[in-house]
Design an enzyme around this catalytic site. Structure first.
Site, PDB file in Angstrom:
ATOM      1  N   HIS A 119       1.761   7.412 -12.957  1.00 27.42           N
ATOM      2  CA  HIS A 119       0.879   8.161 -13.842  1.00 27.42           C
ATOM      3  C   HIS A 119       0.251   9.380 -13.162  1.00 27.42           C
ATOM      4  O   HIS A 119      -0.671   9.987 -13.689  1.00 27.42           O
ATOM      5  CB  HIS A 119      -0.234   7.249 -14.374  1.00 27.42           C
ATOM      6  CG  HIS A 119      -0.765   7.666 -15.706  1.00 27.42           C
ATOM      7  ND1 HIS A 119      -0.088   7.470 -16.882  1.00 27.42           N
ATOM      8  CD2 HIS A 119      -1.910   8.296 -16.058  1.00 27.42           C
ATOM      9  CE1 HIS A 119      -0.794   7.935 -17.894  1.00 27.42           C
ATOM     10  NE2 HIS A 119      -1.906   8.458 -17.419  1.00 27.42           N
ATOM     11  N   ASP A 180     -10.054   4.653 -18.624  1.00 24.51           N
ATOM     12  CA  ASP A 180      -9.801   4.637 -20.065  1.00 24.51           C
ATOM     13  C   ASP A 180      -8.420   4.074 -20.394  1.00 24.51           C
ATOM     14  O   ASP A 180      -8.197   3.570 -21.492  1.00 24.51           O
ATOM     15  CB  ASP A 180      -9.930   6.046 -20.639  1.00 24.51           C
ATOM     16  CG  ASP A 180     -11.377   6.520 -20.687  1.00 24.51           C
ATOM     17  OD1 ASP A 180     -12.268   5.666 -20.831  1.00 24.51           O
ATOM     18  OD2 ASP A 180     -11.613   7.728 -20.570  1.00 24.51           O
ATOM     19  N   GLU A 291     -19.354   7.940 -23.548  1.00 21.74           N
ATOM     20  CA  GLU A 291     -18.443   9.067 -23.344  1.00 21.74           C
ATOM     21  C   GLU A 291     -18.684  10.081 -24.457  1.00 21.74           C
ATOM     22  O   GLU A 291     -19.650   9.989 -25.216  1.00 21.74           O
ATOM     23  CB  GLU A 291     -16.978   8.615 -23.307  1.00 21.74           C
ATOM     24  CG  GLU A 291     -16.592   7.882 -22.037  1.00 21.74           C
ATOM     25  CD  GLU A 291     -15.091   7.810 -21.798  1.00 21.74           C
ATOM     26  OE1 GLU A 291     -14.334   8.485 -22.537  1.00 21.74           O
ATOM     27  OE2 GLU A 291     -14.674   7.084 -20.873  1.00 21.74           O
TER      28      GLU A 291
END
Length: 541
Positions: A119, A180, A291
């Site tokens: 990632h 997240d 957030e």
């Protein structure tokens, strides 16, 4: 490139050459051998080194031909082909190959990169003509839980956070801090930081680790913690893979809730929005997650929410229009157990009453704890079905001091960014006053700073506003503005091209970072994709 399946290597003539080179290498300084000896070229040395690695014995296996996937990552912009991929089944596999390369000294230019779930954004986990270690193959130790006074779980660094969540919930426990997106490896996020909407309360993931096992750039295996090998412990956490490969971690746990009240509301005034966000992260017994995101030139926003959220006032919500406005969404969550539902509703009403959002835009949802934490994976599945997941992701992540956030918003959200149709723009504050300051993570000097993340996706072959070149140009404009020294802005998941830029990023911390590199990876073998140190010029040797 040598392939393990090739039989030409074992011809008598080739074996004789190998013996000759090995004899020469025992008599001649390796640095001179690679550059000055008239009979042995650097290419010959590299070929023989690769061949000798192929003859090493591993508990797992070393692959020379099926390596293309290791030259690709989520960013989908850098494609650096390795010579080999190691699929380790033990820590000794990792230690052995690094120690072998270390013992070669500078006669070899081989580098090593640990790859988790792939990632990374800009080739950070790639190793051009080197060895990529596929950490997901490392499954030792098996997940082991300690459920005493201070619960924790021992896990392999190649384990995914989503798997830890599912297994720990069976014990009624869960890690304290998350990212997240949970389909990432433990070693990957701990090498960066692991910041999300829980960080204001518990700090990033690197703050919630009791112990690590690490293989350094010398091939040495070390256990480290706050009490043992402390400098290495702090170096590796947030260390961008520069000092060692994390192979095992002891993660702090806490009692896990079962349900989540998930809430969104809009603001049109940035000052009011940030004031409310800062109020929430400084309040005791407030929300468990805070957030937010920016919406520019989007239509039908509230209608899109209705698939997952319910409006508090449906009539007023129907009358709200977002066309052409710059809006700021506050996103908060409160964790609870079913028997606490009524009490939690009262707490939420009290918390919301102190905020100044646009009343008609309050939306709420009730979901399981797992569904909330794994919410991004739902979007991933949908994008994969449409063929829109494996596209270039020119993401830009910034850490912006509280004192600079308004100037930043005025320029970037007011002038540079014309819409947010290419992907979400996250924005939320954290307070690092309770963070561990001695890790390698670089943050702004102020205690309160904002994470602003431009999570863009580019449409392949497009030359328009959704194309890669347009988004990269936009990122350059943002970074050019952020370069003003008085703003004090730092990159998160940083990417730079020159040593000077890296030194500026680390600032006064550069000397410590350099010292740690010299101590734990003096030949610059590890994680070349970060482009901080060059292998062939490691510390002027």
């Amino acid at each position: 490139m040598f392939y393990a399946e090739s039989h030409s290597f074992f011809k008598p003539r080739t074996i004789a050459l190998l013996v000759l080179v090995l004899l020469l290498s025992s008599m001649i300084d390796r640095k001179q051998l690679s550059s000055n000896h008239p009979f042995v070229t650097p290419h010959t040395i590299q070929s023989i080194v690769h061949s000798s690695i192929a003859n090493m014995t591993f508990d797992g296996h070393l692959c020379f031909n099926d390596v293309q996937y290791a030259a690709k990552d989520f960013g989908n912009r850098y494609h650096l082909m390795p010579s080999a991929v190691l699929h380790p089944k033990s820590v000794s596999d990792i230690s052995s190959i690094i120690k072998y390369i270390f013992d070669l000294g500078l006669s070899s230019e081989l580098t090593v990169a640990a790859r988790g779930h792939g990632h990374s954004l800009e080739g950070q986990a790639q190793a051009y003509q080197g060895v990529v270690i596929s950490m997901e193959s490392l499954r030792v130790p098996k997940m082991s839980f300690h459920t005493g006074r201070d619960p924790y779980v021992d896990v392999s660094a190649g384990e995914l956070w989503i798997n830890i969540l599912h297994e720990s919930l069976k014990k009624g426990l869960a890690p304290k801090s998350w990212t997240d997106y949970l389909h990432l490896t433990v070693g990957g996020t701990l090498s960066n930081a692991g910041i999300s909407g829980q960080a204001f309360q518990h700090g990033p993931q690197i703050n919630n680790v009791y112990q690590l096992e690490v293989v350094t750039g010398r091939g040495e295996v070390a256990t480290c913690s706050e009490e043992q090998n402390t400098d290495l412990f702090h170096a590796v956490l947030g260390g961008l893979g520069q000092f060692g490969i994390i192979t095992q971690a002891r993660i702090a746990l806490q009692p896990a809730p079962k349900m989540v009240k998930w809430i969104r509301a809009l603001y049109s005034d940035f000052s009011i929005f940030t004031k409310d966000q800062e109020l929430l992260i400084s309040s005791k017994n407030a929300f468990d997650y805070v957030e937010g995101f920016v919406i520019i030139n989007r239509t039908g926003l509230l209608n899109n929410w209705r698939s997952s959220f319910n409006p508090k006032d449906p009539v007023q919500a129907n009358q709200f229009t977002s066309d052409g406005k710059i809006l700021f969404c506050l996103e908060v969550a409160k964790y609870y157990n079913p028997e606490e539902s009524e009490c939690i509703d009262q707490e939420i009403e009290t918390l919301l009453s102190a905020l100044n959002y646009i009343r008609s835009t309050l939306f709420q949802s009730e979901v399981s704890y797992v569904d909330f934490l794994d919410r991004v994976h739902v979007s991933e599945i949908k994008l994969r079905e449409k063929g829109l997941w494996e596209v270039p992701h020119p993401w830009l992540n910034l850490l912006i001091p509280r004192s600079s956030i308004h100037e930043f918003a005025q320029e970037v959200f007011g002038n540079i960014l014309k819409d947010t149709s290419n992907g979400p723009v996250l924005i939320y504050p954290v307070n690092k006053s309770r963070w561990i300051n001695s890790t390698s993570l670089i943050t702004p000097q102020e205690d309160v700073f904002y994470l602003v993340a431009f999570l863009s996706s580019a449409v392949p072959s497009s030359t328009g506003k959704d194309g890669l070149e347009h988004i990269l140009t936009q990122n350059k404009k943002i970074l050019h503005f952020c370069g003003r020294p008085h703003l004090g802005i730092k990159q998160y998941l940083p990417h730079y091209s020159t040593p000077e830029e890296w030194k500026a990023h680390f600032g006064t911390h550069w000397e410590v970072f350099y010292r740690r590199k010299l101590a734990y990876d003096p030949l610059a073998i590890l994680t070349p994709g970060q482009r901080i140190f060059r292998r062939e010029k490691a510390f002027g040797l």
